[in-house]
Design an enzyme around this catalytic site. Sequence first.
Site, PDB file in Angstrom:
ATOM      1  N   LYS A  38       0.819  -1.199  -0.024  1.00  0.00           N
ATOM      2  CA  LYS A  38       0.129  -0.062  -0.161  1.00  0.00           C
ATOM      3  C   LYS A  38       0.930   1.249   0.038  1.00  0.00           C
ATOM      4  O   LYS A  38       2.122   1.192   0.443  1.00  0.00           O
ATOM      5  CB  LYS A  38      -0.974  -0.159   1.301  1.00  0.00           C
ATOM      6  CG  LYS A  38      -0.028  -0.055   2.629  1.00  0.00           C
ATOM      7  CD  LYS A  38      -1.139  -0.304   3.751  1.00  0.00           C
ATOM      8  CE  LYS A  38      -0.468  -0.319   5.214  1.00  0.00           C
ATOM      9  NZ  LYS A  38      -1.097  -0.839   6.051  1.00  0.00           N
ATOM     10  N   ARG A 136     -10.388  -0.544  14.855  1.00  0.00           N
ATOM     11  CA  ARG A 136     -10.362   0.160  13.497  1.00  0.00           C
ATOM     12  C   ARG A 136     -11.489  -0.245  12.503  1.00  0.00           C
ATOM     13  O   ARG A 136     -12.257   0.306  12.091  1.00  0.00           O
ATOM     14  CB  ARG A 136      -9.033   0.100  13.093  1.00  0.00           C
ATOM     15  CG  ARG A 136      -8.419   1.210  12.219  1.00  0.00           C
ATOM     16  CD  ARG A 136      -7.168   1.195  11.970  1.00  0.00           C
ATOM     17  NE  ARG A 136      -6.537   0.014  11.072  1.00  0.00           N
ATOM     18  CZ  ARG A 136      -5.319  -0.069  10.599  1.00  0.00           C
ATOM     19  NH1 ARG A 136      -4.453   0.951  10.964  1.00  0.00           N
ATOM     20  NH2 ARG A 136      -4.934  -1.065   9.857  1.00  0.00           N
ATOM     21  N   TYR A 264      12.458  31.407   5.631  1.00  0.00           N
ATOM     22  CA  TYR A 264      11.567  32.151   5.835  1.00  0.00           C
ATOM     23  C   TYR A 264      10.876  32.361   7.218  1.00  0.00           C
ATOM     24  O   TYR A 264      11.537  31.817   8.256  1.00  0.00           O
ATOM     25  CB  TYR A 264      10.352  31.248   5.553  1.00  0.00           C
ATOM     26  CG  TYR A 264       9.719  31.265   3.928  1.00  0.00           C
ATOM     27  CD1 TYR A 264       9.750  32.257   3.400  1.00  0.00           C
ATOM     28  CD2 TYR A 264       9.700  30.015   3.370  1.00  0.00           C
ATOM     29  CE1 TYR A 264       9.679  32.197   1.871  1.00  0.00           C
ATOM     30  CE2 TYR A 264       9.559  29.834   1.938  1.00  0.00           C
ATOM     31  CZ  TYR A 264       9.508  30.956   1.145  1.00  0.00           C
ATOM     32  OH  TYR A 264       9.283  31.052  -0.045  1.00  0.00           O
ATOM     33  N   MET A 313       9.084  24.557   1.092  1.00  0.00           N
ATOM     34  CA  MET A 313       8.330  23.907   0.207  1.00  0.00           C
ATOM     35  C   MET A 313       9.153  22.859  -0.810  1.00  0.00           C
ATOM     36  O   MET A 313       9.023  21.741  -0.614  1.00  0.00           O
ATOM     37  CB  MET A 313       7.318  24.409  -0.974  1.00  0.00           C
ATOM     38  CG  MET A 313       6.398  23.396  -1.326  1.00  0.00           C
ATOM     39  SD  MET A 313       5.186  24.202  -2.656  1.00  0.00           S
ATOM     40  CE  MET A 313       4.389  25.283  -1.551  1.00  0.00           C
TER      41      MET A 313
HETATM   42  C1  LIG Z   1      -0.221  -1.845   6.723  1.00  0.00           C
HETATM   43  C2  LIG Z   1      -0.889  -3.127   7.222  1.00  0.00           C
HETATM   44  C3  LIG Z   1       0.067  -4.353   7.519  1.00  0.00           C
HETATM   45  C4  LIG Z   1       1.546  -4.056   7.377  1.00  0.00           C
HETATM   46  O1  LIG Z   1       2.092  -3.743   8.728  1.00  0.00           O
HETATM   47  P1  LIG Z   1       3.727  -3.688   9.079  1.00  0.00           P
HETATM   48  O2  LIG Z   1       3.677  -3.247  10.118  1.00  0.00           O
HETATM   49  O3  LIG Z   1       4.220  -2.468   7.960  1.00  0.00           O
HETATM   50  O4  LIG Z   1       4.510  -4.842   8.665  1.00  0.00           O
HETATM   51  C5  LIG Z   1      -0.451  -5.546   7.876  1.00  0.00           C
HETATM   52  N1  LIG Z   1      -1.866  -5.704   8.130  1.00  0.00           N
HETATM   53  C6  LIG Z   1      -2.532  -4.610   8.008  1.00  0.00           C
HETATM   54  C7  LIG Z   1      -4.012  -4.694   7.839  1.00  0.00           C
HETATM   55  C8  LIG Z   1      -2.388  -3.272   7.427  1.00  0.00           C
HETATM   56  O5  LIG Z   1      -2.920  -2.152   7.362  1.00  0.00           O
END
Ligand SMILES: *Cc1c(COP(=O)(O)O)cnc(C)c1O
Length: 369
Positions: A38, A136, A264, A313
Amino acid sequence: MPKAQETVLEIDLNALKHNFTHLKSKLKNHTKVLAVVKAFAYGNDAREIAKYLETLNVDYFAVAYANEGVALREAGVTKSILVLHPIAVNFKTLIAYCLEPNLYSKKILETFIKVASEENQTNYPVHIKFNTGLNRLGFDESNIDFIANTLDKTNVVKVKSLFSHLAASEDLNEREFTLNQINKFKKYSEKLIDLIGYAPIRHMCNTSGILNYPEAHFDMVRTGIGLYGFGNSVKESKNLKPIATLKTIISQIHTIEKGESVGYNRAFKSELLLMTATLPIGHADGINRIYGNGKGFVTINGKKAPIVGNVCMDMIMVNITNIDCQEGDEVIVFGPEYTSAETLAESASTISYELITSISQRVKRVLLK
Ligand SMILES: *Cc1c(COP(=O)(O)O)cnc(C)c1O
């Protein structure tokens, strides 16, 4: 390695292979590996990384959102892709690209079945997530009968896996809480398996779960940060190699007289004569303002140069008073050789995850094979 001539993120696929092999060595032979790619593979390059991991025989991929999965399919990735946080408006796209949704609530389960049915699907692979304490996404224990009844009424979907996510797998002070999550997951998943009459793949561990809770590996593990070279502790990170090095160059050198200011809002005012270098990297590239005013630093010719004043930036200024360097010289922001992203992140009280995923798409990615 070639010297940088502009801001680049170098990605070392050999280091990725090392990390993959190291993490696999922690697993039983039959345990599958899902690579979490991701957020552009944590700011690296999801397409290249996923394609390379396919050559290493990774078993599964996960992304957060459907459009990330679409990009992988368009790059030619053929392995199964779990979408961890699907949103109903994208369900048709998800099906069109053979992406597999995490179904985490009653509404999402029912909506997905409806859309998949309209798309004439049968046995469409889906994943069911349980909430075991992170609070979550995920079904609670009280939803298990509902899930089983809903699945019993349809052949539109078929459950490919059951999973849950640990809240504090890297924190050994929370061991009791984590063991409780693991026990809940066992209980919930066994109950659902009993009701549906078949046993999907079960998975629960992220990287720190792999390293700290071998008893929770189940049939598959999900690793993200570990693949990219960080183990969430000094001990574990030693066995892994950061795959990315963020490099830039010196655009200009200035002499700052006593009493002059830099940047800045005149955030830095010099109390003595010093030298600064201006670098072509700023908050739009992912070096957030929190790193400014002496917190963050870069490495020039082996020496630390702290950020002077506010992060702009497109630029930062760093203190090079005691560093022998010239305009055009290479600068290392983070990388395995000097300061790791984990260490730089700590300088601003954040974590490697945030720093590496912040490196914006403006920064050119260069693959080292
Ligand atoms: C991002 C994520 C992972 C990966 O976690 P790491 O700590 O980067 O290995 C695994 N499972 C879910 C559901 C996640 O959202």
